[in-house]
Design an enzyme around this catalytic site. Sequence first.
Site, PDB file in Angstrom:
ATOM      1  N   CYS A  31       6.267  -5.830   8.442  1.00 57.28           N
ATOM      2  CA  CYS A  31       7.058  -4.762   9.074  1.00 57.28           C
ATOM      3  C   CYS A  31       6.414  -4.286  10.377  1.00 57.28           C
ATOM      4  O   CYS A  31       5.200  -4.214  10.495  1.00 57.28           O
ATOM      5  CB  CYS A  31       7.252  -3.618   8.095  1.00 57.28           C
ATOM      6  SG  CYS A  31       8.229  -4.124   6.645  1.00 57.28           S
ATOM      7  N   GLU A  38       1.410   3.886  -3.611  1.00 61.85           N
ATOM      8  CA  GLU A  38       1.623   4.479  -2.295  1.00 61.85           C
ATOM      9  C   GLU A  38       2.660   5.593  -2.389  1.00 61.85           C
ATOM     10  O   GLU A  38       3.621   5.494  -3.147  1.00 61.85           O
ATOM     11  CB  GLU A  38       2.125   3.417  -1.304  1.00 61.85           C
ATOM     12  CG  GLU A  38       1.050   2.444  -0.887  1.00 61.85           C
ATOM     13  CD  GLU A  38       1.530   1.478   0.181  1.00 61.85           C
ATOM     14  OE1 GLU A  38       0.663   0.887   0.842  1.00 61.85           O
ATOM     15  OE2 GLU A  38       2.754   1.301   0.346  1.00 61.85           O
ATOM     16  N   CYS A  43       1.025 -10.019   4.178  1.00 63.06           N
ATOM     17  CA  CYS A  43       1.270  -8.623   3.822  1.00 63.06           C
ATOM     18  C   CYS A  43       0.090  -7.987   3.114  1.00 63.06           C
ATOM     19  O   CYS A  43      -0.953  -8.590   2.930  1.00 63.06           O
ATOM     20  CB  CYS A  43       2.595  -8.506   3.078  1.00 63.06           C
ATOM     21  SG  CYS A  43       3.985  -8.778   4.211  1.00 63.06           S
ATOM     22  N   ASP A  44       0.296  -6.757   2.680  1.00 62.28           N
ATOM     23  CA  ASP A  44      -0.764  -5.765   2.514  1.00 62.28           C
ATOM     24  C   ASP A  44      -2.010  -6.220   1.770  1.00 62.28           C
ATOM     25  O   ASP A  44      -3.121  -6.030   2.229  1.00 62.28           O
ATOM     26  CB  ASP A  44      -0.194  -4.530   1.814  1.00 62.28           C
ATOM     27  CG  ASP A  44       0.860  -3.831   2.642  1.00 62.28           C
ATOM     28  OD1 ASP A  44       1.444  -4.485   3.518  1.00 62.28           O
ATOM     29  OD2 ASP A  44       1.115  -2.652   2.407  1.00 62.28           O
ATOM     30  N   LYS A  45      -1.868  -6.790   0.574  1.00 69.46           N
ATOM     31  CA  LYS A  45      -3.040  -7.073  -0.249  1.00 69.46           C
ATOM     32  C   LYS A  45      -3.541  -8.498  -0.094  1.00 69.46           C
ATOM     33  O   LYS A  45      -4.650  -8.818  -0.489  1.00 69.46           O
ATOM     34  CB  LYS A  45      -2.737  -6.801  -1.734  1.00 69.46           C
ATOM     35  CG  LYS A  45      -2.084  -5.453  -1.993  1.00 69.46           C
ATOM     36  CD  LYS A  45      -2.793  -4.304  -1.317  1.00 69.46           C
ATOM     37  CE  LYS A  45      -1.977  -3.041  -1.318  1.00 69.46           C
ATOM     38  NZ  LYS A  45      -0.665  -3.109  -0.702  1.00 69.46           N
ATOM     39  N   SER A  66       1.275   4.540   2.321  1.00 66.55           N
ATOM     40  CA  SER A  66       1.649   3.395   3.134  1.00 66.55           C
ATOM     41  C   SER A  66       1.213   3.652   4.564  1.00 66.55           C
ATOM     42  O   SER A  66       1.142   4.799   5.013  1.00 66.55           O
ATOM     43  CB  SER A  66       3.161   3.202   3.077  1.00 66.55           C
ATOM     44  OG  SER A  66       3.595   2.343   4.114  1.00 66.55           O
ATOM     45  N   ASP A  72       5.401  -4.380  -0.702  1.00 67.87           N
ATOM     46  CA  ASP A  72       5.256  -2.964  -1.041  1.00 67.87           C
ATOM     47  C   ASP A  72       6.564  -2.194  -0.856  1.00 67.87           C
ATOM     48  O   ASP A  72       6.872  -1.272  -1.607  1.00 67.87           O
ATOM     49  CB  ASP A  72       4.160  -2.327  -0.187  1.00 67.87           C
ATOM     50  CG  ASP A  72       2.770  -2.640  -0.725  1.00 67.87           C
ATOM     51  OD1 ASP A  72       2.636  -3.638  -1.453  1.00 67.87           O
ATOM     52  OD2 ASP A  72       1.822  -1.903  -0.419  1.00 67.87           O
TER      53      ASP A  72
END
EC number: 4.2.1.9
Length: 554
Positions: free
Chosen positions: A191, A442, A119-121, A468, A78
Amino acid sequence: MQSDNMKCGMQQAPARSLLNALGYTAEEQKKPMVGIVSSYNEIVPGHMNIDKIVEAVKLGVAEAGGTPVVFPAIAVCDGIAMGHIGMKYSLVTRDLIADSTECMAIAHQFDALVMVPNCDKNVPGLLMAAARINVPTVFVSGGPMLAGHIKGKKRSLSSMFEAVGAHAAGKMTEEEVTEYEEKVCPTCGSCSGMYTANSMNCLTEALGMGLRGNGTIPAVYSERLRLAKKAGYAVMDMWQKNIRPRDIMTKDAILNALTVDMALGCSTNSMLHLPAIAHEIGFDFDISFANPISEKTPNLCHLAPAGPTYMEDLNEAGGVYAVMKELADIGLLNTDCMTVTGKTVGENIKNAVNLDPEVIRPVDNPYSKTGGLAVLKGNLAPDGSVVKRSAVVEEMMVHEGPARVFDCEEDAIAAIKGGKIVEGDVVVIRYEGPKGGPGMREMLNPTSAIAGMGLGSTVALITDGRFSGASRGASIGHVSPEAAVGGPIALVEEGDIIAIDIPNMTLDLKVSDEELSRRKAAWTPRDPKVTTGYLSRYASMVTSGNRGAILEIK
């Protein structure tokens, strides 16, 4: 064994010949086939170490009597996709990941799975797939990044984005920004703050789908390799006991995860992903569930961007289990829920200890008596909107101000950096929802620009897009219905007064019902921004943010 469907009997001799071509021995073919979903790639820092994690999982599976078989999942960073058309392609990968993993797992009749996201998804996408496929499954993530260090202080990616805003305001030199570039992201891993990736990896523990430490053991620690081997052992134990994802991811488990979310102060994106995961088990998750849970759940952690602590600090303080033990001690968790350990939540956390009351506040000394998230409703968001209230300064908990209206993120950023946004303003960014974006970008760039220019305690931002986990301030997202389907956010005009009341969970446009009806009658849908490819298909099927941006056949 389910894999017998593709490898046993004369009818399946062709399949065995293909397994022979892969180098599998007759002995390996007789064992349970365990699919290992690897989201390794060379563009996402949180995924660059996953090859090592996968090798450790393979060893664990093989030692425990299974045959490990690796196949891939995609992943988007992202941070790299931020601020351009690439961000339209981030959220949409959640469903691609779920769909492609379902295809691979069922086409090849795996007996069990180990999911290796970070990570995110990837995390929610693979949790969705696990619920659909419903064979014994364990999660082990790639782990969080260590925090950066600049002039003796810990820093992370959110600091980097805010540095760009500070430079635009003349508060930082180019050389100082360059120092941030070189130091805020010092290792591989997701992160280092409580952003979306780490939120979802922590909530995977809370759901019972990951082993202790899944969300918090840093990516660079050898302890994570040991955890990966244990995940391989655990999945074989689950296979022996026939414990499946739908035995674990129940309604009670999802409400447990939401409770832990409130205590940790997770990303608002969890309010997109938990409803989508719940949908896969047939649980109609209304985002309004968040408010009664938030009202009784103390916020115990202020990790970046809400505070000065990072994932490595949470790990040293006892991790997710220590947070869960605090909550369970006051009766806020269902401790009878099953987990991938083969034990209940209560059995898993009974010996957990809070080792640092400054990182994990005890329940009798919380950061706040209410949880990290709130769902706001009103005539501007009849179906709801989401704010990370643990990252909102006190003076912005109640705010009224004039709307500054933008129909895309780029126009808002230009106005913010051009000095056209002033104290008291409410920035409205619309047509950035799941359908209108398409892809629900985001808004970290505009929130960081606001913070970097010193307006974080005086300016609010409202959008039908999302934020985010690195965003902070009065950032209200997921406004539903979104503008693209004619939601009230589409009817806001420049200068309208918007009233935000986070304690009372309201978001209102101070315009009469008659005027809103007149504007609604005059409103016409916008032409789609994208008319070809995957984004076009996605836009035709996706729901608004309040439903988790799930896909439905219309």
